[in-house]
Design an enzyme around this catalytic site. Structure first.
Site, short mmCIF file in Angstrom:
data_model
loop_
_atom_site.label_atom_id
_atom_site.label_comp_id
_atom_site.label_asym_id
_atom_site.label_seq_id
_atom_site.Cartn_x
_atom_site.Cartn_y
_atom_site.Cartn_z
N GLY A 1 0.83 -1.19 0.00
CA GLY A 1 0.00 0.00 0.00
C GLY A 1 0.87 1.24 0.00
N VAL B 1 4.53 0.94 1.44
CA VAL B 1 4.65 -0.18 2.38
C VAL B 1 4.68 -1.50 1.60
CG1 VAL B 1 3.55 -1.39 4.31
CG2 VAL B 1 3.47 1.12 4.20
N ASP C 1 -4.99 11.93 12.84
CA ASP C 1 -4.97 11.37 11.50
C ASP C 1 -5.46 9.90 11.48
OD1 ASP C 1 -4.42 11.84 8.80
OD2 ASP C 1 -2.53 10.75 8.90
N1 LIG Z 1 1.64 -3.13 8.69
C1 LIG Z 1 0.90 -3.16 7.61
N2 LIG Z 1 0.33 -4.32 7.19
C2 LIG Z 1 -0.43 -4.35 6.06
N3 LIG Z 1 -0.69 -3.27 5.28
C3 LIG Z 1 -0.15 -2.09 5.66
C4 LIG Z 1 0.66 -1.97 6.83
N4 LIG Z 1 1.05 -0.69 6.96
C5 LIG Z 1 0.51 -0.03 5.92
N5 LIG Z 1 -0.21 -0.85 5.13
C6 LIG Z 1 -0.95 -0.45 3.89
O1 LIG Z 1 -0.24 0.61 3.28
C7 LIG Z 1 -1.04 1.82 3.25
C8 LIG Z 1 -0.14 3.03 3.50
O2 LIG Z 1 0.51 2.90 4.75
P1 LIG Z 1 0.58 4.10 5.80
O3 LIG Z 1 -0.77 4.54 6.17
O4 LIG Z 1 1.46 3.67 6.92
O5 LIG Z 1 1.31 5.22 4.89
P2 LIG Z 1 1.33 6.80 5.08
O6 LIG Z 1 2.04 7.37 3.90
O7 LIG Z 1 1.90 7.14 6.43
O8 LIG Z 1 -0.23 7.17 5.05
P3 LIG Z 1 -1.00 8.57 5.22
O9 LIG Z 1 -1.37 9.01 3.85
O10 LIG Z 1 -2.20 8.20 6.03
O11 LIG Z 1 -0.07 9.51 5.94
C9 LIG Z 1 -2.11 1.60 4.31
O12 LIG Z 1 -3.27 2.35 4.06
C10 LIG Z 1 -2.34 0.09 4.21
O13 LIG Z 1 -3.19 -0.19 3.11
#
Ligand SMILES: Nc1ncnc2c1ncn2[C@@H]1O[C@H](COP(=O)(O)OP(=O)(O)OP(=O)(O)O)[C@@H](O)[C@H]1O
Ligand SMILES: [Mg+2]
Length: 214
Positions: free
Chosen positions: A33, A40, A132
């Site tokens: 994701g 990730v 958030d």
């Molecule tokens: N530990 C995990 N296990 C499975 N899928 C995950 C995990 N961490 C993240 N994901 C997937 O990856 C996506 C993005 O991760 P995350 O929310 O940590 O990124 P971000 O860039 O910090 O997001 P945001 O836009 O909310 O700031 C999540 O919405 C989820 O679909």
């Protein structure tokens, strides 16, 4: 461990129309994701997730790692396994985000909303200020448990109403018989944009029973 650092360094990004896109990565990394700060991956053959931050967001890696350490031991949050300058390694969660549940029409039971509420209360007890907390940052694992991911903004000082508003929407709309349990992705994204722009009429019931209008 050098292995995680090497895997993180294999991820290369390119900026297209202002958006970072991963353009190369080690073949042991399976896309999981992406968000506004990072991409990730699941590390093949393990139950670990590697979150690699975009070049202009790498400062968040340490912040999120420190917060995971502060949350350590609270069920409903993944454990942190390692962190480095540009990445963190946490538990991989087999499951779906609440966004995907809505998109696919998978039922979100009230007990899980309460479970998320308890986890956020436990985070507050550790001195954090959960922020958030949106539909893509909350997962339902295949064991039927709530897992809250993406805790990078839990030290924000400004109070964030996201979770309170989600709970309100859950009781005022989702639980009603007429409300569709499956919502197309485009509509969900549109609702998200309107929410951010404060274009949705949200009526918050305050502790004193007074209903607050937007
Ligand atoms: N530990 C995990 N296990 C499975 N899928 C995950 C995990 N961490 C993240 N994901 C997937 O990856 C996506 C993005 O991760 P995350 O929310 O940590 O990124 P971000 O860039 O910090 O997001 P945001 O836009 O909310 O700031 C999540 O919405 C989820 O679909
Ligand atoms: Mg996120």
């Amino acid at each position: 461990m050098k292995r995680y650092k090497t895997l993180a360094e294999s991820v290369r990004f390119r900026r297209e129309l202002g958006i970072w896109k991963p353009v190369a990565h080690d073949e042991r990394l399976i896309f999981g994701g992406e968000g506004r700060s990072a991409v990730v991956y699941r590390i093949q053959g393990t139950d670990k997730a590697l979150k690699v931050f975009y070049p202009d967001k790498v400062h968040i890696a340490k912040e999120e790692a420190d917060i995971y350490k502060q949350l350590s031991g609270i069920p409903s949050f993944p454990s942190l396994h390692e962190s480095g300058g540009t990445y963190i390694v946490i538990d991989w969660i087999n499951g779906k985000t609440l966004f995907e549940c809505l998109e696919e029409g998978i039922d979100i039971p009230g007990e899980l909303v309460d479970e998320a509420d308890r986890a956020l209360a436990a985070a507050r007890k550790r001195g954090l200020n959960p922020s958030d907390v949106h539909l893509r940052n909350i997962m339902i694992s295949d064991k039927g448990r709530i897992v809250l991911i993406d805790v990078a903004r839990f030290r924000q000082t400004k109070d964030c109403m996201n979770w309170e508003d989600l709970k309100t929407a859950y009781t005022q709309f989702y639980t009603k018989r007429f409300f569709p349990k499956r919502i197309p992705k485009r509509l969900l994204n549109m609702i998200g944009v309107m929410y951010k722009k404060k274009l949705l009429p949200i009526y918050r019931r305050k502790a004193n029973g007074v209903t607050e209008h937007p």
